[in-house]
Scaffold this active site. Structure first.
Site, PDB file in Angstrom:
ATOM      1  CD  GLU A 284      33.708 -39.711  15.374  1.00 50.21           C
ATOM      2  OE1 GLU A 284      33.358 -40.883  15.571  1.00 50.21           O
ATOM      3  OE2 GLU A 284      32.947 -38.856  14.892  1.00 50.21           O
TER       4      GLU A 284
ATOM      5  CG  LEU B  89      32.069 -38.431  18.736  1.00 46.67           C
ATOM      6  CD1 LEU B  89      31.734 -38.913  20.142  1.00 46.67           C
ATOM      7  CD2 LEU B  89      30.880 -38.553  17.842  1.00 46.67           C
TER       8      LEU B  89
ATOM      9  CD  GLU C 173      29.736 -38.939  13.246  1.00 42.83           C
ATOM     10  OE1 GLU C 173      28.972 -37.969  13.442  1.00 42.83           O
ATOM     11  OE2 GLU C 173      30.029 -39.757  14.136  1.00 42.83           O
TER      12      GLU C 173
ATOM     13  CD  GLN D 157      34.498 -44.744  16.383  1.00 44.79           C
ATOM     14  OE1 GLN D 157      33.552 -44.395  17.085  1.00 44.79           O
ATOM     15  NE2 GLN D 157      35.735 -44.494  16.720  1.00 44.79           N
ATOM     16  CG  PHE D 158      30.823 -48.525  13.331  1.00 46.37           C
ATOM     17  CD1 PHE D 158      30.966 -49.887  13.092  1.00 46.37           C
ATOM     18  CD2 PHE D 158      31.388 -48.001  14.476  1.00 46.37           C
ATOM     19  CE1 PHE D 158      31.647 -50.703  13.982  1.00 46.37           C
ATOM     20  CE2 PHE D 158      32.069 -48.805  15.373  1.00 46.37           C
ATOM     21  CZ  PHE D 158      32.204 -50.166  15.127  1.00 46.37           C
TER      22      PHE D 158
ATOM     23  N   PRO E 271      25.202 -38.170   9.233  1.00 47.47           N
ATOM     24  CG  PRO E 271      25.731 -38.006  11.507  1.00 47.47           C
ATOM     25  CD  PRO E 271      25.563 -38.994  10.394  1.00 47.47           C
TER      26      PRO E 271
ATOM     27  CG  HIS F 192      27.911 -50.365  15.783  1.00 44.77           C
ATOM     28  ND1 HIS F 192      26.943 -49.632  16.416  1.00 44.77           N
ATOM     29  CD2 HIS F 192      29.089 -49.945  16.300  1.00 44.77           C
ATOM     30  CE1 HIS F 192      27.508 -48.814  17.288  1.00 44.77           C
ATOM     31  NE2 HIS F 192      28.812 -48.976  17.230  1.00 44.77           N
TER      32      HIS F 192
END
Lengths: 359, 325
Positions: free
Chosen positions: B29, B58, B60, B82-83, B89, B129
């Protein structure tokens, strides 16, 4: 209406045109006074949003996901709900949350890094915002299923974005809702971007609304910057859900004028021309033009609305910043109903460490 | 030689491998036009085109699941999550497919791929995050879990990860991303996966750490030195496979151990290290092994994150405790 506007035919519900003209036949039953009130809330949300950005730049608030441009989608939909309906929001729903009775102070407090901001007041049926994208529609389906089983005449609404429709959980939620015919409203704010990734990379389908068809229920695309269309579609979907008609998906087509969050720079991934194209469709301008035609808007009224909003916002900032800091070790307290022996030991050790440090 | 931070170092490693090997491709992403939310993949799409640095939907689970498909059919995908908070998922694909395909097919199919993600706390980030879930990953047979703590190692390890024949989970301590600059060679080099590094030699106590905790441990050890305690600091650099020999050798010398990780204490990797020390060097110990870790709670928001994270002061307290025993 939600059944007559067919997303597969490219039909989108619009009632209030960008120039303020109104499709009288479709116009929902809203008094002038109510439209004025809703316009006030939209202005309030825009200014509260701007204040959050200013606070972030001053280091007084953490990362924040702005609403700018999505005010009609949030105000119109939230206003159509009943008092006892529940809302399952994502992280860009300051407008929905304040409309549903979450104090702005709490929203600021949360983005300032204090979990107490997510402790929604007892009489407010809003779930804590979900940051993992597309994961929370399932919770709305479960809660709606429970409402159906318990015979509660309420509807559960979940808010998510265009990006959220790509997650597996979103599809599972839609499927469960269809199978169990739950009173769930899937409210998608398609703001065209998931951070930098444009809508066309989320799906090859022409609309997001049409996804509902595959799960056996109706999906409708509405102009998300049109307060009347959003309100009318949400109201109808809600009534349908309450009368046992099952779920509906609403795709509110809108635009995020700001960044994804304060952490990104949208000029890196989209052009000014694209932003300019959306500016005439600004949801506030549109409602303002409508009111102006009715003689219910003037520069003077606008000034008064803004002053009133700013005062309310300033109070919220003061309340959030004046909120007592967490007590040392507070973060241990909410893991379970009662501290386990292991957690108690860890907390005692943490407090002993603070004492040794002289705090 | 240029001084680079960790973001630039990983970016350089990715760029070199993409230049050398046309099978290497980046997916995730915001990895393309945006260059990743932390800019780790910045410039790769501009240089290698839309088909080699690809913005995906988007999703995962989708990203790592299709990466397996790419990997078994000629590509070497470097997938970005992304994090780490958004890893869950994708766990189904990692646990049930990516980690097992070599075994299930008795070596007929293999999965040479890298899954990168920023992890850990300390940057005032929002919920989800700041997590450190390396022990969840290290518990999965069939994947390797690599964690650089410096720009130099980050470049060498990402290059080694891309060339490795098996799936690598590459955890990037985001707190370190721009915090350290050091000399990073322009040349293409590798740092071997599964080799720990002794960062500081000492005879009194062994401090074992990785990721963002390395800097905190080094600060703590400087404070301990002022008290006359001479600590040895070991950066594991990979938590699976773990380089047992390096820390066991140190333990046999110092007889005292402090393990530092920001993940929760219970079932954290500290527990595994203690078990291995007990199995192989129990009689060398002069004190119970001390763990300085995050707590068994949800990672708190910014007002309390510094309370949660092991600080140099808290690590020093652990060092004093094992010394005083």
């Amino acid at each position: 209406m939600i059944e007559t506007f067919d997303p597969l035919k490219g039909e989108m519900l619009m009632i209030l045109h960008p120039d303020g003209r109104c499709e009288e036949k479709l116009k929902p039953d809203l008094t002038d006074e109510t439209v004025q009130t809703l316009y006030r809330r939209m202005v309030f949300i825009r200014l509260a949003d701007q204040r959050a950005l200013a606070l972030q730049r001053q280091g007084r608030l953490g990362t924040y996901a702005p609403v700018h441009g999505q005010e009609a989608a949030q105000v119109g939909s939230a206003y159509a709900l009943g008092e006892k309906d529940w809302v399952f929001p994502s992280f860009r729903e300051m407008g929905v949350c304040t409309m549903r009775g979450v104090p702005l102070k709490d929203i600021y407090l949360y983005w300032m890094g204090n979990e107490m901001g997510q402790k929604v007041p007892e009489n407010v049926h809003v779930f804590p915002i979900s940051i993992p994208v597309g994961s929370h529609p399932l919770h709305a389906v479960g809660a709606a299923w429970a409402a159906k089983l318990r015979g509660e005449k309420i509807c559960m609404v979940t808010y998510f974005g265009d990006g959220g429709t790509s997650e597996g959980d979103f599809h599972e939620a839609m499927n469960f809702a269809g199978v169990f015919q739950t009173p769930t409203l899937f409210f998608c704010q398609n703001n065209q971007y998931a951070i930098s990734v444009p809508r066309k990379i989320q799906t090859a389908a022409k609309t997001l609304a049409q996804k509902a068809i595959a799960y056996g229920f109706h999906g409708v695309q509405v102009d998300g910057n049109d307060l009347f269309a959003v309100y009318a579609a949400t109201k109808e979907a809600r009534e349908k859900a309450l009368s046992g008609g099952g779920p509906t998906m609403i795709e509110a087509v809108t635009f995020r004028f700001g960044p994804h969050t304060t952490a990104d720079d949208p000029t890196k991934y989209r052009t000014d021309a694209e932003v300019d194209e959306w500016k005439p469709r600004d949801p506030l301008l549109r409602t303002q033009r409508y009111l102006k035609k009715k003689g219910l808007w003037s520069e003077e009224i606008e000034k008064e609305i803004k002053e009133e909003a700013e005062a309310e916002i300033t109070q919220a900032v003061e309340d959030a910043e004046g909120f007592p800091p967490p007590k040392p070790g507070e973060f241990f307290q909410y893991t379970f109903a009662e501290l386990t022996p292991n957690l108690k030991e860890q907390m005692d050790d943490f407090l002993a460490f603070l004492k040794e440090k002289g705090n | 030689m240029a001084k680079r931070n960790m973001v630039e170092a990983i970016n350089a490693g990715l760029m070199e491998e993409m230049e050398k090997d046309p099978a290497v491709m980046i997916i995730g992403e915001d990895v393309g036009k945006e260059g990743g939310v932390f800019r780790v993949t910045d410039g790769l799409q501009a240089k290698f085109g839309l088909e080699r640095a690809v913005d995906t939907p988007l999703a995962e689970s989708g990203i790592v699941g299709v990466a397996l498909g790419l990997a078994i059919n000629g590509f070497k995908p470097v997938a970005e999550l992304q994090f780490m908070g958004f890893l869950p998922p994708a766990l189904d694909q990692i646990l049930n497919h990516i980690s097992r395909i070599r075994n299930r097919s008795r070596g007929r199919y293999t999965c040479p791929m890298v899954i990168r993600m920023p992890y850990g706390g300390g940057i005032h980030a929002p919920e989800h995050h700041s997590e450190s879930m390396e022990s969840i990953l290290a518990h999965i047979p069939g994947i390797k879990v690599v964690i650089p703590s410096t720009p130099y190692d980050a470049k060498g390890l990402i290059v080694a990860a891309i060339r490795d024949p098996d799936p690598i989970l590459f955890l990037e301590p985001k707190r370190v991303y721009r915090a350290i600059k050091e000399e990073v060679p322009e040349d293409n080099y590798t740092v071997p996966i599964g080799e720990a590094k002794v960062l500081r030699e000492g005879g009194d106590v062994t401090v074992i750490c990785w990721g963002a905790m390395v800097r905190e441990a080094l600060r703590a050890v400087e404070m301990a030195a002022e008290e006359g305690i001479n600590a040895e600091v070991i950066d594991l650099r990979a938590v699976s496979p773990m380089d047992d020999n390096t820390y066991l050798e140190s333990v046999r010398k110092t007889a005292r151990v402090v393990i530092v990780h920001e993940a929760p204490k219970t079932c954290g990797l500290g527990a595994e290290i203690i078990a291995r020390v007990n199995e192989k060097a129990l009689l060398s110990l002069e004190a119970p092994v001390e763990r300085v870790t995050g707590y068994d709670t949800t990672f708190p928001l910014t007002k309390m994150e510094q309370d949660y994270l092991p600080s140099p002061e808290r690590i020093l307290r652990g060092i004093r405790k094992v010394m005083a025993f």
